[in-house]
Design a protein around this motif. Sequence first.
Motif, short mmCIF file in Angstrom:
data_model
loop_
_atom_site.label_atom_id
_atom_site.label_comp_id
_atom_site.label_asym_id
_atom_site.label_seq_id
_atom_site.Cartn_x
_atom_site.Cartn_y
_atom_site.Cartn_z
N VAL A 257 51.64 71.80 50.70
CA VAL A 257 51.28 70.58 50.00
C VAL A 257 50.40 69.74 50.92
O VAL A 257 50.86 69.33 52.00
CB VAL A 257 52.54 69.77 49.59
CG1 VAL A 257 52.13 68.52 48.82
CG2 VAL A 257 53.47 70.63 48.76
N PRO A 258 49.14 69.51 50.56
CA PRO A 258 48.25 68.73 51.44
C PRO A 258 48.78 67.32 51.66
O PRO A 258 49.49 66.75 50.82
CB PRO A 258 46.92 68.70 50.65
CG PRO A 258 47.02 69.83 49.68
CD PRO A 258 48.47 69.97 49.34
N ASP A 259 48.43 66.74 52.82
CA ASP A 259 48.86 65.37 53.13
C ASP A 259 48.39 64.39 52.06
O ASP A 259 49.12 63.45 51.69
CB ASP A 259 48.32 64.94 54.48
CG ASP A 259 49.01 65.66 55.63
OD1 ASP A 259 50.13 66.19 55.41
OD2 ASP A 259 48.46 65.68 56.75
N LEU B 51 49.66 60.65 47.59
CA LEU B 51 49.58 60.32 46.17
C LEU B 51 50.97 60.23 45.54
O LEU B 51 51.25 59.33 44.74
CB LEU B 51 48.74 61.38 45.44
CG LEU B 51 48.61 61.24 43.92
CD1 LEU B 51 47.99 59.89 43.55
CD2 LEU B 51 47.77 62.39 43.35
N LEU B 52 51.84 61.16 45.90
CA LEU B 52 53.22 61.12 45.40
C LEU B 52 53.87 59.78 45.73
O LEU B 52 54.51 59.16 44.88
CB LEU B 52 54.04 62.25 46.02
CG LEU B 52 53.89 63.66 45.47
CD1 LEU B 52 54.66 64.64 46.34
CD2 LEU B 52 54.37 63.75 44.04
N ASP B 53 53.71 59.34 46.97
CA ASP B 53 54.34 58.08 47.39
C ASP B 53 53.72 56.88 46.70
O ASP B 53 54.40 55.85 46.51
CB ASP B 53 54.22 57.93 48.91
CG ASP B 53 55.05 58.95 49.67
OD1 ASP B 53 56.02 59.47 49.08
OD2 ASP B 53 54.73 59.24 50.84
N ALA C 204 57.63 62.05 40.33
CA ALA C 204 56.67 63.15 40.43
C ALA C 204 57.16 64.15 41.48
O ALA C 204 57.76 63.77 42.49
CB ALA C 204 55.28 62.63 40.80
N VAL C 205 56.90 65.43 41.21
CA VAL C 205 57.28 66.50 42.13
C VAL C 205 56.12 67.49 42.23
O VAL C 205 55.24 67.52 41.37
CB VAL C 205 58.55 67.25 41.67
CG1 VAL C 205 59.74 66.31 41.57
CG2 VAL C 205 58.32 67.95 40.32
N VAL C 206 56.14 68.29 43.28
CA VAL C 206 55.22 69.42 43.40
C VAL C 206 56.05 70.69 43.39
O VAL C 206 56.98 70.84 44.21
CB VAL C 206 54.37 69.34 44.69
CG1 VAL C 206 53.50 70.60 44.82
CG2 VAL C 206 53.48 68.10 44.67
N LEU C 207 55.74 71.59 42.45
CA LEU C 207 56.44 72.87 42.33
C LEU C 207 55.52 74.01 42.70
O LEU C 207 54.33 74.00 42.34
CB LEU C 207 56.95 73.07 40.90
CG LEU C 207 57.90 72.02 40.33
CD1 LEU C 207 58.35 72.43 38.93
CD2 LEU C 207 59.12 71.83 41.23
N ASN D 237 58.77 62.47 45.21
CA ASN D 237 58.76 61.07 45.63
C ASN D 237 60.13 60.43 45.38
O ASN D 237 61.06 61.09 44.90
CB ASN D 237 57.62 60.28 44.96
CG ASN D 237 57.76 60.20 43.44
OD1 ASN D 237 58.78 60.58 42.87
ND2 ASN D 237 56.73 59.69 42.79
N ALA D 238 60.23 59.14 45.72
CA ALA D 238 61.53 58.48 45.69
C ALA D 238 62.12 58.42 44.29
O ALA D 238 63.32 58.64 44.09
CB ALA D 238 61.39 57.05 46.26
#
Length: 304
Positions: A111-113, A118-120, A126-129, A139-140
């Motif tokens: 997962v790129p920085d 962006l998630l934060d 939001a999640v990355v699968l 994210n939180a």
Amino acid sequence: MAADRSFARELGDFLRARRGRLRPEDVGLEPGPRRKVTGLRREEIALLAGLSTDYYQRMEQGRDVRPSDTVLDDLATALDLDDAERRHLFALAQAARRPQRARKRRTPERVPDATRHLLDALHAPAVVLGRHLDLLAWNALAEELFGDPRLEPPEHRNMLTSLFHDPETRLRCPDWEATALQYIGMLRAAVATDPTHPRATTLIGELSIRSADFRKLWARHDVRETVQGTKLFRHPQVGEIAVEWGSYPLPGSPGPRMFVYTAVPGSPAAERLALLASLRATRLRREKPSRAREEEATDGPPLP
């Protein structure tokens, strides 16, 4: 070079599952007495598709056959496939026709920085699968909605593993079977592109051993290409939250995708998501002083 048998076997399994789904009356045939099979017989599908029974049987057995696009089109019609299933059939057959390649190079999913930032920054869960539904980042608000993934070891942070093995995940998911079918369909689509991927074989093997529900649903060979939809969550503090979700591929990466869960502004779901964020903020404020005290207690006096 020999054709790739892994794709041929996957193609055969898919044909067999789709054949078992049909009834004679679905395709204009008389049911007839004393049928011993669920669904259509091989010879009936072969007849409908204009093929010999022997040729079709070899396809189901995953043997070295290379059906033309015309044959595939006739089979798709005979099996009453929808658009997603038709594309899946063609992808498997075309891959099976190609000569077997050298060992496929597989790179770790990252997962790129910029994606983490962006998630934060998002004010929505939001999640990355990964391609096999491994949870790579979140994210939180997603942590609040799904539960804390850090309670599980990294190798178990997978949407299907949680869904089939974690009782809390089942409680948070009122439409459990619909969600399971969606995730399984997504995994099936990933397997079609690389049937021998080690992560896929490990995940499917573990789920098959530990869950009868997974075995039953996996055997259906359903394929899903859904990139958006609605989902219902049941949170232990704020109740049921109906959200809309969409998935977005990460730039420069063909595997991982970001899933974002949103609600219509002013709707009950939006109010409950806002309440979820407020509850988290309140809890963190309460935890911060206690964490500071714990750190002071463990620091101790300076060493001589």
